[in-house]
Design a protein around this motif. Sequence first.
Motif, mmCIF file in Angstrom:
data_model
loop_
_atom_site.group_PDB
_atom_site.id
_atom_site.type_symbol
_atom_site.label_atom_id
_atom_site.label_comp_id
_atom_site.label_asym_id
_atom_site.label_seq_id
_atom_site.Cartn_x
_atom_site.Cartn_y
_atom_site.Cartn_z
ATOM 1 N N PRO A 31 0.835 -1.233 -0.114
ATOM 2 C CA PRO A 31 -0.031 -0.148 0.027
ATOM 3 C C PRO A 31 0.789 1.276 -0.123
ATOM 4 C CG PRO A 31 -1.055 -1.533 1.547
ATOM 5 C CD PRO A 31 0.370 -2.437 1.113
ATOM 6 N N GLY A 32 0.501 2.252 -1.071
ATOM 7 C CA GLY A 32 1.260 3.328 -1.173
ATOM 8 C C GLY A 32 2.489 3.404 -1.793
ATOM 9 N N ASN A 33 2.873 2.052 -2.299
ATOM 10 C CA ASN A 33 4.059 1.914 -2.943
ATOM 11 C C ASN A 33 3.919 1.266 -4.555
ATOM 12 O OD1 ASN A 33 6.568 2.144 -1.214
ATOM 13 N ND2 ASN A 33 4.955 1.585 -0.129
ATOM 14 N N ASN A 34 2.865 1.658 -5.118
ATOM 15 C CA ASN A 34 2.450 1.584 -6.535
ATOM 16 C C ASN A 34 3.652 2.024 -7.695
ATOM 17 O OD1 ASN A 34 1.797 3.990 -7.256
ATOM 18 N ND2 ASN A 34 -0.459 3.607 -6.547
ATOM 19 N N TRP A 35 4.229 3.267 -7.186
ATOM 20 C CA TRP A 35 5.348 3.920 -8.053
ATOM 21 C C TRP A 35 4.691 4.096 -9.325
ATOM 22 C CZ3 TRP A 35 10.300 4.468 -6.721
ATOM 23 C CH2 TRP A 35 10.785 3.594 -5.740
ATOM 24 N N GLY A 36 3.316 4.124 -9.559
ATOM 25 C CA GLY A 36 3.045 4.480 -10.855
ATOM 26 C C GLY A 36 2.363 5.987 -10.956
ATOM 27 N N ASN A 37 2.053 6.481 -9.850
ATOM 28 C CA ASN A 37 1.832 7.992 -9.824
ATOM 29 C C ASN A 37 2.767 9.106 -9.613
ATOM 30 O OD1 ASN A 37 2.449 7.706 -7.001
ATOM 31 N ND2 ASN A 37 0.233 7.674 -6.540
ATOM 32 N N GLY A 38 4.127 8.577 -9.841
ATOM 33 C CA GLY A 38 5.188 9.459 -9.721
ATOM 34 C C GLY A 38 5.392 9.932 -8.200
ATOM 35 N N THR A 39 4.579 9.629 -7.056
ATOM 36 C CA THR A 39 4.893 10.065 -5.833
ATOM 37 C C THR A 39 6.285 9.215 -5.157
ATOM 38 O OG1 THR A 39 3.416 8.575 -4.881
ATOM 39 C CG2 THR A 39 2.634 10.815 -5.617
ATOM 40 N N ASN A 40 6.331 8.055 -5.430
ATOM 41 C CA ASN A 40 7.479 7.232 -4.939
ATOM 42 C C ASN A 40 8.963 7.712 -5.376
ATOM 43 O OD1 ASN A 40 4.979 5.297 -5.092
ATOM 44 N ND2 ASN A 40 6.030 5.047 -3.281
ATOM 45 N N SER A 41 9.703 7.573 -4.816
ATOM 46 C CA SER A 41 11.312 7.767 -5.363
ATOM 47 C C SER A 41 12.102 6.751 -4.608
ATOM 48 C CB SER A 41 11.709 9.289 -4.969
ATOM 49 O OG SER A 41 11.888 9.580 -3.748
ATOM 50 N N THR A 42 13.190 6.664 -5.286
ATOM 51 C CA THR A 42 14.387 5.744 -4.648
ATOM 52 C C THR A 42 15.659 6.514 -4.804
ATOM 53 O OG1 THR A 42 15.431 3.637 -4.771
ATOM 54 C CG2 THR A 42 15.108 4.612 -6.831
ATOM 55 N N GLY A 43 16.528 6.270 -3.880
ATOM 56 C CA GLY A 43 17.770 6.825 -3.834
ATOM 57 C C GLY A 43 18.297 7.959 -2.888
ATOM 58 N N LYS A 44 19.253 7.916 -2.408
ATOM 59 C CA LYS A 44 19.779 9.283 -1.634
ATOM 60 C C LYS A 44 20.920 9.867 -2.467
ATOM 61 C CE LYS A 44 18.485 7.445 2.803
ATOM 62 N NZ LYS A 44 18.702 6.813 4.048
ATOM 63 N N ILE A 45 21.727 9.115 -3.081
ATOM 64 C CA ILE A 45 22.771 9.728 -3.963
ATOM 65 C C ILE A 45 22.165 10.391 -5.128
ATOM 66 C CG2 ILE A 45 24.775 9.204 -5.329
ATOM 67 C CD1 ILE A 45 25.180 6.853 -3.650
ATOM 68 N N GLU A 46 21.155 9.948 -5.713
ATOM 69 C CA GLU A 46 20.755 10.455 -6.923
ATOM 70 C C GLU A 46 19.268 10.060 -6.990
ATOM 71 O OE1 GLU A 46 20.960 10.193 -11.836
ATOM 72 O OE2 GLU A 46 21.960 8.568 -10.555
ATOM 73 N N THR A 56 -5.337 7.138 -18.385
ATOM 74 C CA THR A 56 -6.544 7.810 -17.415
ATOM 75 C C THR A 56 -5.931 7.159 -15.940
ATOM 76 O OG1 THR A 56 -7.453 5.659 -18.059
ATOM 77 C CG2 THR A 56 -8.128 7.868 -19.290
ATOM 78 N N GLU A 57 -5.368 6.073 -15.764
ATOM 79 C CA GLU A 57 -5.116 5.291 -14.517
ATOM 80 C C GLU A 57 -3.655 5.059 -14.526
ATOM 81 O OE1 GLU A 57 -7.355 1.783 -14.067
ATOM 82 O OE2 GLU A 57 -9.361 3.075 -14.535
ATOM 83 N N ALA A 58 -3.128 5.173 -13.285
ATOM 84 C CA ALA A 58 -1.515 4.872 -13.163
ATOM 85 C C ALA A 58 -1.755 3.489 -13.141
ATOM 86 C CB ALA A 58 -1.131 5.376 -11.828
ATOM 87 N N CYS A 59 -0.463 2.730 -13.822
ATOM 88 C CA CYS A 59 0.049 1.479 -13.704
ATOM 89 C C CYS A 59 0.822 1.090 -12.477
ATOM 90 C CB CYS A 59 0.514 0.973 -15.075
ATOM 91 S SG CYS A 59 2.324 1.677 -15.257
ATOM 92 N N ARG A 60 1.154 0.096 -12.171
ATOM 93 C CA ARG A 60 1.835 -0.186 -10.953
ATOM 94 C C ARG A 60 3.357 -1.108 -11.225
ATOM 95 N NH1 ARG A 60 -1.891 0.379 -6.725
ATOM 96 N NH2 ARG A 60 -0.721 -0.656 -5.291
ATOM 97 N N PRO A 61 4.466 -0.257 -11.696
ATOM 98 C CA PRO A 61 5.476 -0.825 -11.989
ATOM 99 C C PRO A 61 6.318 -1.130 -10.998
ATOM 100 C CG PRO A 61 5.628 1.306 -12.314
ATOM 101 C CD PRO A 61 4.123 0.958 -11.956
ATOM 102 N N GLY A 62 5.995 -0.643 -9.801
ATOM 103 C CA GLY A 62 6.940 -1.161 -8.616
ATOM 104 C C GLY A 62 8.406 -0.345 -9.075
ATOM 105 N N GLN A 63 9.250 -1.280 -8.298
ATOM 106 C CA GLN A 63 11.017 -0.720 -8.765
ATOM 107 C C GLN A 63 11.520 -1.515 -9.891
ATOM 108 O OE1 GLN A 63 13.343 0.605 -5.394
ATOM 109 N NE2 GLN A 63 11.861 -0.510 -4.157
ATOM 110 N N SER A 64 10.608 -1.959 -10.575
ATOM 111 C CA SER A 64 11.045 -2.780 -11.531
ATOM 112 C C SER A 64 12.087 -2.298 -12.486
ATOM 113 C CB SER A 64 9.924 -3.529 -12.648
ATOM 114 O OG SER A 64 9.428 -2.428 -13.076
#
Length: 350
Positions: A31-46, A56-64
């Motif tokens: 929950p909250g980690n679908n990564w499809g809506n652009g609100t999630n991010s990874t990394g501290k270096i970059e 019309t709807e966000a997909c759910r790619p995760g960190q693939s």
Amino acid sequence: MSLVAHLIALVIGHGAMLLPPPRNAIDSTIPGNNWGNGTNSTGKIEILHCSCTNGTEACRPGQSVFWFSQGCTPGCDSCDHNGQRVPFWDHCNATRKTPFKPTLDPIYRSANRNATPGGPHDIWVFQPWRSPGLAPVSDSCGMAGGSPVPVFNGGEYTTTIYAKQGDLGSKQLKPRPTGMTWKAGDVANVSWYLAFNHGGGYKFRICPKSETLNEECFQKPEHQLEFASTEHIVLLKEGPQAISNTIVQHGGGVGWMLNPIPMPNFVGSDCDDMNGHPCHGCPCGSGYPGGNTNTSFPNPFGRDRAGQNTAIVDLIRVPQVPAGDYVVGFRWDCETSSQVWTQCSDITIE
């Protein structure tokens, strides 16, 4: 069966299989980690964000998009995990017994098309796409973050209950039923999304679920998913668009698909300084003397879309293999980096 448009991808990251849905995207179920809506991010270096939508709807790619290998030179025994873009870098030069000659015919280059083969501007000669399928990988289902420890150039992975930095996909990720069944001898849709373009080309393969998921299995001739159409469907905001594809017909990499989106100069094709940061040209500070032009490799969507992110749908033919459970392996060999993206999905063939 015709090509079916599935997703439009708008991402800053790398690239990944979308269809069949990969094991590598399992963290999208948190929950909250679908990564499809652009609100999630990874990394501290970059810090990198991912978003993916069907319009019309966000997909759910995760960190693939963060499952890959880097520091991978064709003919080497292994990848050294260093993904810096450095001209003419052979990552196993010190141990190579004979000089390595790239196998790809220059007409299938995605980048640096104006460089004479073997000349002073042929800077990507040791990159994976210059010899499709011959570069080693850390794992055929990807390594989380592309290296054992976080590094620049997108080499970071956000720890979840499913994986952490440096985990190997074939060992860490459990089978993820997709409910997809293919018929031997029939055709099927597959797709991947291009996040941050590194040129090159790609292939879809299979391996029986019961076997070890490695390149030995995925590269067997009987496990290749041959492309079955002369077109891609590329998914844009305004709707799907068909464009001609380019399948390698001779030389190294026969049967592989050229990435249809040209590598724009200075977008993912800059070399790096010794700190791993882009340095305005390749070699550093030189501009891009061997780079593509709009004539040598025109963008099928116009110059204003150079470097934009896209989802690409292809039609493949299912091989005549025994009925059972299989793993689909996606492999994208890059040309302007020493990186290889790999992900794995679960299907049934009957």
